[in-house]
Design a protein around this motif. Sequence first.
Motif, short mmCIF file in Angstrom:
data_model
loop_
_atom_site.label_atom_id
_atom_site.label_comp_id
_atom_site.label_asym_id
_atom_site.label_seq_id
_atom_site.Cartn_x
_atom_site.Cartn_y
_atom_site.Cartn_z
N SER A 114 1.04 -1.31 0.33
CA SER A 114 0.32 0.26 0.30
C SER A 114 0.97 1.64 0.00
O SER A 114 0.20 2.48 -0.55
N ALA A 115 2.13 1.21 0.21
CA ALA A 115 3.16 2.26 0.43
C ALA A 115 2.92 3.32 -1.06
O ALA A 115 4.09 4.45 -1.10
N GLY A 116 2.67 2.33 -1.93
CA GLY A 116 3.37 2.47 -3.15
C GLY A 116 2.73 2.99 -3.82
O GLY A 116 2.76 4.00 -5.06
N ILE A 117 0.88 2.91 -3.09
CA ILE A 117 -0.23 4.19 -3.14
C ILE A 117 -0.16 5.97 -2.98
O ILE A 117 0.31 5.98 -1.83
N PRO A 118 0.36 5.98 -3.96
CA PRO A 118 0.13 8.15 -4.29
C PRO A 118 -1.19 8.46 -2.81
O PRO A 118 -2.06 8.16 -3.05
N GLY A 119 -0.35 9.31 -1.90
CA GLY A 119 -1.22 9.58 -0.99
C GLY A 119 -2.10 8.61 0.17
O GLY A 119 -3.14 8.83 0.78
N TYR A 120 -1.01 7.18 -0.28
CA TYR A 120 -2.25 6.02 0.58
C TYR A 120 -2.11 6.86 2.29
O TYR A 120 -3.34 6.12 3.03
N VAL A 121 -1.62 7.56 3.16
CA VAL A 121 -1.28 7.45 4.70
C VAL A 121 -2.47 8.61 4.45
O VAL A 121 -2.86 8.45 5.17
N ASP A 122 -2.27 9.74 3.43
CA ASP A 122 -3.47 10.28 4.02
C ASP A 122 -5.20 10.10 4.37
O ASP A 122 -5.76 9.76 4.96
N SER A 123 -4.68 9.06 2.93
CA SER A 123 -5.93 7.58 3.38
C SER A 123 -6.43 6.91 4.26
O SER A 123 -7.65 6.65 5.01
N TYR A 124 -5.23 6.59 4.84
CA TYR A 124 -5.00 5.22 5.66
C TYR A 124 -6.04 6.39 6.93
O TYR A 124 -6.57 5.43 7.38
N LEU A 125 -5.48 7.26 7.34
CA LEU A 125 -5.35 7.54 8.13
C LEU A 125 -6.83 8.08 8.52
O LEU A 125 -7.36 8.78 9.44
N PHE A 126 -7.65 9.00 6.83
CA PHE A 126 -9.50 9.57 6.96
C PHE A 126 -9.58 8.14 7.36
O PHE A 126 -10.70 7.93 7.73
N ALA A 127 -9.11 7.01 7.00
CA ALA A 127 -10.66 5.60 7.08
C ALA A 127 -10.16 4.77 8.61
O ALA A 127 -11.29 4.75 9.15
N GLU A 128 -9.34 5.21 8.99
CA GLU A 128 -8.99 5.29 10.16
C GLU A 128 -9.91 6.24 11.26
O GLU A 128 -11.17 5.37 12.49
N LYS A 129 -9.67 7.08 11.15
CA LYS A 129 -11.05 7.47 11.63
C LYS A 129 -12.58 7.59 11.71
O LYS A 129 -13.65 7.83 12.25
#
Length: 265
Positions: free
Chosen positions: A197-212
């Motif tokens: 998943s780290a290779g997906i552009p902007g994934y970290v921001d999406s991950y943090l939103f999904a967690e919320k």
Amino acid sequence: MDFLELAGKRILIFGVANRKSVAYQSGKVLEEAGAEVIYIVRSDTRKESLKNLLKQAPTYVCDVEHQQEIDQLHSEISQKYDTIHGLVHSIAFADYSAGWLPFHQTPRSAFLQAVDISCFSFIALSNAFSKLLDPEQGSVVTVSISTTRMAAENYGYMAPVKAALDSSVCFLSKSFSNFSKVRFNAVCPGLLKTSASAGIPGYVDSYLFAEKATLRKEAVQTKEVADTIAFLMSPRSSGITSQGIVIDAGMGTNYFDKEIVAEDT
């Protein structure tokens, strides 16, 4: 007590890349349940890098982008084992080297390669092992995503590819029902913290939103996906086939969470 009835079951697992992989975590859960796990990795280089992680577990090499390697793998497995009780397909690939592009600008070559590796390989492997899978209790599971109807811009063309994978689960279930009781299902997790998943552009921001957005305010864990895969491999799940099991900690019902809405107002 062998509650899952997996002791002695022989299961092929495709797609281990490292310790964070869904495939690796699934293998560990299945081994703990008493299953005999056989790992298949993409290359000799990958096999060497995983030697300490997989320890003494039997490990084979197969790049599923090439049919001759699938055929060779089947030959090697069938010469050593007379029956396979399960197959876990945890393989996906997308070439994002061109950077983020609007969906309508998706490169043809990248899309077709993603379909080949991420979706058609599931069909090709199922076909290759059709006569080796236990016709009474065989189970095949692939890894999809929680929804292909949410147009996440950074995930891009992989959502339609996963939609094809989801549909393939249904068609394989029907096709195999003509000669066996082999079951086909998909696990469909929300966003995970994996190396892929780290290779997906902007994934970290999406991950943090999904967690919320989850009901518990905690992201889905790879181990939770692995636990579900183990259940689907088990005869305990004998009534489940042609399904996609969503593992998203309630995210799909919580997009209007008051805390998330308040942040944007």
